[in-house]
Design a protein around this motif. Structure first.
Motif, mmCIF file in Angstrom:
data_model
loop_
_atom_site.group_PDB
_atom_site.id
_atom_site.type_symbol
_atom_site.label_atom_id
_atom_site.label_comp_id
_atom_site.label_asym_id
_atom_site.label_seq_id
_atom_site.Cartn_x
_atom_site.Cartn_y
_atom_site.Cartn_z
ATOM 1 N N PRO A 1 -66.422 -52.737 3.536
ATOM 2 C CA PRO A 1 -66.624 -54.314 3.670
ATOM 3 C C PRO A 1 -65.443 -54.625 4.796
ATOM 4 N N LEU A 2 -65.893 -55.615 5.686
ATOM 5 C CA LEU A 2 -64.944 -56.194 6.887
ATOM 6 C C LEU A 2 -63.755 -56.958 5.968
ATOM 7 N N ILE A 3 -64.261 -57.624 5.008
ATOM 8 C CA ILE A 3 -63.248 -58.569 4.255
ATOM 9 C C ILE A 3 -63.403 -58.142 2.887
ATOM 10 N N ASP A 4 -62.376 -57.470 2.054
ATOM 11 C CA ASP A 4 -62.367 -57.098 0.654
ATOM 12 C C ASP A 4 -61.172 -58.022 0.106
ATOM 13 N N PHE A 5 -61.816 -59.147 -0.825
ATOM 14 C CA PHE A 5 -60.939 -59.942 -1.164
ATOM 15 C C PHE A 5 -60.175 -59.651 -2.562
ATOM 16 N N ARG A 6 -59.280 -58.632 -2.246
ATOM 17 C CA ARG A 6 -58.428 -58.199 -3.046
ATOM 18 C C ARG A 6 -56.903 -58.233 -2.412
ATOM 19 N N LYS A 7 -56.042 -58.431 -3.181
ATOM 20 C CA LYS A 7 -54.688 -58.600 -2.670
ATOM 21 C C LYS A 7 -54.153 -57.448 -1.704
ATOM 22 N N GLU A 8 -54.444 -56.264 -2.302
ATOM 23 C CA GLU A 8 -53.821 -55.111 -1.663
ATOM 24 C C GLU A 8 -54.639 -54.903 -0.124
ATOM 25 N N LEU A 9 -55.743 -55.287 0.014
ATOM 26 C CA LEU A 9 -56.497 -55.294 1.257
ATOM 27 C C LEU A 9 -56.662 -56.248 2.067
ATOM 28 N N MET A 10 -55.786 -57.408 1.743
ATOM 29 C CA MET A 10 -55.749 -58.369 2.795
ATOM 30 C C MET A 10 -54.544 -58.179 3.529
ATOM 31 N N PRO A 11 -54.363 -59.004 4.698
ATOM 32 C CA PRO A 11 -52.917 -58.941 5.506
ATOM 33 C C PRO A 11 -51.636 -59.436 4.834
ATOM 34 N N PRO A 12 -50.860 -58.935 4.982
ATOM 35 C CA PRO A 12 -49.307 -59.334 4.401
ATOM 36 C C PRO A 12 -49.072 -60.604 4.942
ATOM 37 N N TRP A 13 -49.479 -61.344 6.098
ATOM 38 C CA TRP A 13 -49.279 -62.176 6.642
ATOM 39 C C TRP A 13 -50.025 -63.392 6.095
ATOM 40 N N MET A 14 -50.956 -63.167 5.383
ATOM 41 C CA MET A 14 -51.753 -64.238 4.954
ATOM 42 C C MET A 14 -51.299 -65.437 4.251
ATOM 43 N N TYR A 15 -50.054 -65.450 3.523
ATOM 44 C CA TYR A 15 -49.499 -66.315 2.769
ATOM 45 C C TYR A 15 -49.169 -67.653 3.625
ATOM 46 N N LEU A 16 -49.066 -67.154 5.069
ATOM 47 C CA LEU A 16 -48.753 -68.216 6.158
ATOM 48 C C LEU A 16 -49.864 -69.299 6.063
ATOM 49 N N ILE A 17 -51.125 -68.827 5.981
ATOM 50 C CA ILE A 17 -52.000 -69.640 6.069
ATOM 51 C C ILE A 17 -53.186 -69.872 4.775
ATOM 52 N N GLU A 18 -52.595 -69.515 3.573
ATOM 53 C CA GLU A 18 -53.260 -69.516 2.544
ATOM 54 C C GLU A 18 -53.493 -71.081 2.089
ATOM 55 N N ASP A 19 -52.583 -72.074 2.379
ATOM 56 C CA ASP A 19 -52.946 -73.438 2.151
ATOM 57 C C ASP A 19 -53.533 -74.191 3.059
ATOM 58 N N ASN A 20 -53.726 -73.473 4.209
ATOM 59 C CA ASN A 20 -54.745 -74.315 5.073
ATOM 60 C C ASN A 20 -56.048 -73.490 5.257
ATOM 61 N N PHE A 21 -57.179 -74.061 4.591
ATOM 62 C CA PHE A 21 -58.408 -73.268 4.607
ATOM 63 C C PHE A 21 -59.131 -73.112 5.633
ATOM 64 N N ASP A 22 -59.005 -74.210 6.630
ATOM 65 C CA ASP A 22 -59.632 -74.003 7.897
ATOM 66 C C ASP A 22 -59.025 -72.900 8.734
ATOM 67 N N SER A 23 -57.643 -72.766 8.977
ATOM 68 C CA SER A 23 -56.985 -71.559 9.288
ATOM 69 C C SER A 23 -57.252 -70.473 8.812
ATOM 70 N N PHE A 24 -57.306 -70.412 7.397
ATOM 71 C CA PHE A 24 -57.942 -69.159 6.940
ATOM 72 C C PHE A 24 -59.164 -68.581 7.443
ATOM 73 N N VAL A 25 -60.312 -69.533 7.464
ATOM 74 C CA VAL A 25 -61.504 -69.112 7.657
ATOM 75 C C VAL A 25 -61.402 -68.626 9.287
ATOM 76 N N GLN A 26 -60.801 -69.379 10.006
ATOM 77 C CA GLN A 26 -60.738 -69.143 11.370
ATOM 78 C C GLN A 26 -59.967 -67.640 11.753
ATOM 79 N N SER A 27 -59.234 -67.269 10.869
ATOM 80 C CA SER A 27 -58.538 -66.072 11.375
ATOM 81 C C SER A 27 -59.645 -64.933 10.858
#
Length: 483
Positions: free
Chosen positions: A229-255
């Motif tokens: 999977p290109l995106i596996d929605f498990r914490k261990e497989l997501m980027p460590p910097w994701m917390y910077l955009i987790e409150d901005n859904f549009d930025s999350f989708v864009q990334s």
């Protein structure tokens, strides 16, 4: 039974979707509350003699003030499933195994003994547990008869089955493995994990070198590539910097879409199937509502289809039986989610089902091969091809090189015994999947435990580099059945 998974018990309605449940065990009574006051089937995972853990089910029960006799009702459920399914299949032309009639007769007799002794709880439970063990053995025998006869029927039409059998690898594995030649003998495809968290560990910086080597290794040897999977929605497989955009859904989708675009542009032409995303239907590291989950899935799928319209693309769904719905009020039914995407007109070519068995959390509860076959039949109502990803541990304890570290339901210190147990559980399920025309591909999510891998103890090679019996089994399957 101390090892029973009481906290994971749940109740389903007639449509097979679990209700949100709250469980408690006190004074020898299991209490389950749910938002609706209607009849339903209870599902409970117990250790079963000769089979390991099994998820048992009752027949439909009505709510009542007086407690139901749990083991008696579970025995009734096993008796019903064995007799009802065998009757249906026998009328359709299935030959029952030599052991099956004797097992069903003995199990039915034991169930009737339990029913007669219902006034003596201890005696009733003793007979009921005997009946469950016998009838679940009968169900296992029935499932094996179906799988073997169905595969034989398929072979009459296709001397070599066209089912894809893939080993899942994390780049650069298996390019530098001493056992890489055995990968080619066992699998006719490679499921190359292109984890977002690995490739873009720093925002805007993409590291493709390891993935390049693995995909090139596959291309040079004529091994088909299932990317993702290109995106596996498990914490261990997501980027460590994701917390910077987790409150901005549009930025999350864009990334996510930017990452997806870069990957698909790079490997377009070298990939035969895109597995766009996995695990969006289960709770992940970011809380998303139903609309956001759908928007995210659509964004990833549209991006892949726009850049590479000629290569099939799928979305994968975790825990396809839906057990997670019993614990999460806002959970999304995997089957309903898949149905909505299938009808969206986005060109989704099929569905993926992710099955992790014998892990203590975030996993599918252990079930019989017969149950898996019935689950596949339910998903087949979507009218789409399926890719099933299996993960079953062949060891226990700490696993330093696993990205998702989870404890297992199996325990022990004998490596051979644990590895053999992996094959004992997986073999009947794999054969059942091969028996189903709608299953176009099977992915084993684990190559080598002595290299970096996703799930604890999931490899067909153990942490010391020794092949497990599962690898021998896949080699035999490849040689005898598959193209």
């Amino acid at each position: 039974m101390k090892q029973t998974l009481w906290k994971d018990a749940y109740i389903c309605g007639i449509e097979g979707v679990p209700w949100e449940c709250k469980n408690s065990v006190q004074g020898g009574v299991l209490s389950i509350s749910r938002p609706v006051d209607t009849s339903g089937k209870l599902y409970l995972t117990c250790p079963t003699k000769g089979l390991g853990y099994r998820t048992l089910s009752t027949c439909s029960l009505m709510p009542q003030e007086q407690p139901h006799l749990l083991y008696l009702e579970l025995a009734r459920g096993s008796c019903y499933r064995a007799r009802e399914q065998s009757s249906n299949w026998e009328r359709a032309g299935l030959s029952l195994g030599d052991r099956f009639p004797e097992l069903v007769a003995r199990g039915t007799s034991q169930f009737l003994d339990a029913a007669e002794a219902r006034s003596d709880l201890q005696e009733c439970s003793r007979h009921a547990l005997q009946a469950i063990a016998t009838l679940e053995q009968a169900i296992a025998d029935l499932g094996e008869s179906f799988a073997l006869q169905s595969i034989a029927y398929r072979k009459q039409r296709e001397p070599q089955l066209g089912t894809l059998l893939a080993g899942s690898v994390i780049p650069p594995s298996p390019t530098r493995s001493a056992l890489s030649s055995r990968f080619q003998k066992a699998f006719n495809c490679a499921a190359v994990r292109l984890n977002w968290g690995t490739i873009e560990s720093e925002a805007g910086r993409f590291e493709f070198e390891a993935s390049d080597r693995t995909i090139q290794w596959c291309v040079e040897r004529g091994i088909r590539v299932l990317a993702g999977p290109l995106i596996d929605f498990r914490k261990e497989l997501m980027p460590p910097w994701m917390y910077l955009i987790e409150d901005n859904f549009d930025s999350f989708v864009q990334s996510i879409t930017h990452y997806t675009q870069r990957v698909v542009e790079r490997y377009r032409g070298s990939v035969q199937l895109w597995n766009c995303a996995a695990g969006l239907n289960t709770p992940g590291p970011i809380a998303l509502d139903d609309e956001q989950v759908m928007r995210l899935a659509v964004a990833v799928l549209q991006t892949v289809r726009r850049i590479d319209p000629n290569t099939p693309a799928i979305i994968s769904f975790d825990q396809p039986f839906g057990e997670y719905l019993a614990k999460h009020r806002d959970g999304i039914s995997a089957l309903h989610f898949a149905d909505a995407l299938a009808r969206s007109g986005l060109g989704m070519a099929g569905v993926g089902l992710d099955v992790r068995l014998n892990y203590s959390s975030d996993a599918t509860l252990p079930r019989s091969a017969l149950d898996f076959g019935q689950m596949i039949d339910r998903w087949a109502t979507l009218g789409m091809p399926m890719l099933v990803q299996l993960t079953i541990p062949g060891g226990s304890g700490e696993d330093e090189k696993a990205m998702c570290k989870q404890s297992t339901l199996i325990s022990g210190t004998n490596p051979l015994e644990l590895s053999t147990n992996q094959l004992r559980i997986a073999g009947p399920i794999v054969r059942t999947l091969l028996a189903k025309h709608v299953v176009h591909g099977i992915v084993w999510d684990g190559w080598a435990d002595n290299e970096r891998h996703v799930q604890s103890h999931s490899g067909v090679i153990d942490s010391l580099g020794v092949p497990r019996p599962m690898l021998d089994y896949f080699e035999r399957l490849r040689q005898e059945l598959l193209t």
